[in-house]
Scaffold this active site. Structure first.
Site, mmCIF file in Angstrom:
data_model
loop_
_atom_site.group_PDB
_atom_site.id
_atom_site.type_symbol
_atom_site.label_atom_id
_atom_site.label_comp_id
_atom_site.label_asym_id
_atom_site.label_seq_id
_atom_site.Cartn_x
_atom_site.Cartn_y
_atom_site.Cartn_z
ATOM 1 N N LEU A 16 0.732 -1.115 -0.108
ATOM 2 C CA LEU A 16 -0.220 -0.111 0.005
ATOM 3 C C LEU A 16 0.797 1.233 0.053
ATOM 4 O O LEU A 16 1.969 1.147 0.632
ATOM 5 C CB LEU A 16 -1.029 -0.109 1.286
ATOM 6 N N ASP A 17 0.609 2.181 -0.490
ATOM 7 C CA ASP A 17 1.042 3.630 -0.393
ATOM 8 C C ASP A 17 1.336 3.948 0.877
ATOM 9 O O ASP A 17 0.579 3.803 1.738
ATOM 10 C CB ASP A 17 0.677 4.602 -1.334
ATOM 11 N N LYS A 18 2.226 4.689 1.214
ATOM 12 C CA LYS A 18 2.839 5.390 2.400
ATOM 13 C C LYS A 18 1.497 5.884 3.008
ATOM 14 O O LYS A 18 1.068 5.644 4.118
ATOM 15 C CB LYS A 18 3.706 6.282 2.387
ATOM 16 N N HIS A 51 -0.477 3.186 -7.919
ATOM 17 C CA HIS A 51 -1.427 4.038 -7.815
ATOM 18 C C HIS A 51 -2.778 3.982 -8.861
ATOM 19 O O HIS A 51 -3.376 4.760 -9.329
ATOM 20 C CB HIS A 51 -0.632 5.397 -8.225
ATOM 21 N N ARG A 81 -5.907 5.679 -7.560
ATOM 22 C CA ARG A 81 -5.758 7.036 -7.559
ATOM 23 C C ARG A 81 -5.705 7.613 -9.011
ATOM 24 O O ARG A 81 -6.330 8.614 -9.481
ATOM 25 C CB ARG A 81 -4.576 7.444 -6.891
#
Length: 345
Positions: A171-173, A273, A276
């Site tokens: 997962l992204d930060k 991403h 997003r």
């Protein structure tokens, strides 16, 4: 391994989940603790005519080839008493090679650290973790310590025996939510195969700007690749003219008004991403996602994305399993701010 992803908010490019699945795992050296040590090596007949970096990786097998290439570039290798900096230089049988091994941030990144982890499931083969927003998953430039990988190594010494401490997706930060982590190599390989075969269900809750302009159920099939206008981010691309990979996301409207929309996103691919990018392509950037045009709002300063549901058949026991993670307080507060109510899962 391909590293086509974009930075984890202050980190460096990381592989997307499908890259991890395709690679089947990779290894990293831990800090070797050999600051200032110089190894004196001799090339034998098997190394005659071989590249210097390849010979070094054979002669110093505990260090990765990429790390040894760094030592070459830093002037830490001598060949027959002369500085050697070219990885492609050819070695001859009997050549004397001196390697000065010293710790770097990268070589010491894969070390255990004490860390509080929210473990929602644990058995002999795997963990399911609820990752908070702000925690980087994997060491990278700008984030060589304090990552989930460091915490996993600190929690269980056996994690060092598994590539990436068992991390099979990320997962992204600033994305919160559920992740599965393998505790042994066989389970890791099985989970990687399952992710590649789309046998691991991952669903996200996302809060996006604006009144929803589309059908309540929308499938987005649009390739994702590096944004040619901004190399720090990804974009929807035309594979006929640009590099990228196919990507598919199912999006369901759960609640909305003139200000914002709450949607459920189901991944069919694991591009960097992906959610997003797909949401921004629909003119509904996520709240707080500055990289893709989403301004802060409702008190949120990070992208409003939460991995709330994870489901798969246990690769060892064969039992169907699923977990749900409640919305973090910042996303719930934003829903309350806009008067958006929804009973989930």
């Amino acid at each position: 391994m391909s590293r086509t992803g974009t930075p984890e908010a202050g980190g460096s490019p990381l592989p997307d989940d499908d890259d991890i699945a395709a690679a089947g795992g990779e290894t990293h050296e831990a800090g070797d603790g050999t600051g200032g040590e110089t190894r004196q090596l001799t090339a034998d007949a098997a190394h005659h005519g071989v590249r210097l970096d390849k010979a070094l990786s054979d002669l110093v097998p505990e260090l990765s080839r990429s790390y040894l290439q760094q030592l070459l570039s830093q002037g830490c290798v001598q060949l027959n008493g002369q500085p050697a900096s070219k990885p492609a230089a050819k070695v001859k049988a009997g050549d004397r090679i001196a390697v000065e091994i010293h710790p770097t941030e990268q070589s010491q990144a894969f070390k255990p650290e004490a860390m509080e982890l929210d473990v929602v499931h644990e058995d002999a083969h795997l963990l399911v973790i609820h990752k908070p927003a702000g925690l980087v998953v994997h060491p990278a430039p700008g984030n060589w310590s304090g990552t989930l990988l460091n915490g996993l190594l600190g929690r269980d010494p056996k994690a060092s025996l598994v590539p990436r401490a068992g991390i099979v997706h990320r997962l992204d930060k600033d994305t919160s939510g559920l992740m599965v982590v393998a505790r042994d190599r066989a389970t890791m390989d099985a989970l990687i195969r399952m992710i590649a075969a789309r046998e691991v269900s991952r669903q996200y809750l996302a809060l996006a700007w604006g009144r929803w302009r589309h059908a309540p159920q929308r499938r987005v099939t649009a390739a994702v690749g590096r944004d040619p206008r901004n190399r720090l981010r990804m974009a929807v691309v035309d594979l006929a003219t640009q590099a990228g990979k196919p990507a598919q996301t199912d999006i369901d409207l759960l609640a909305g008004n003139a200000e914002a929309s709450l949607v459920r996103c189901t991944l069919h691919t694991g591009r960097t991403h992906q959610i997003r990018v797909h949401m921004a392509s629909l003119q509904h950037p996520l709240v707080g996602d500055a990289l893709y045009g989403g301004a802060p709002g409702g008190g949120l300063q990070r992208q409003a994305l939460h991995a709330f549901r994870l489901a798969f058949t246990h690769p060892v026991t064969g039992v169907a399993m699923q977990w749900h993670a409640p919305l973090p307080s910042d996303m719930q507060a934003a829903l309350d701010f806009w008067g958006l109510g929804y009973n989930y899962p």
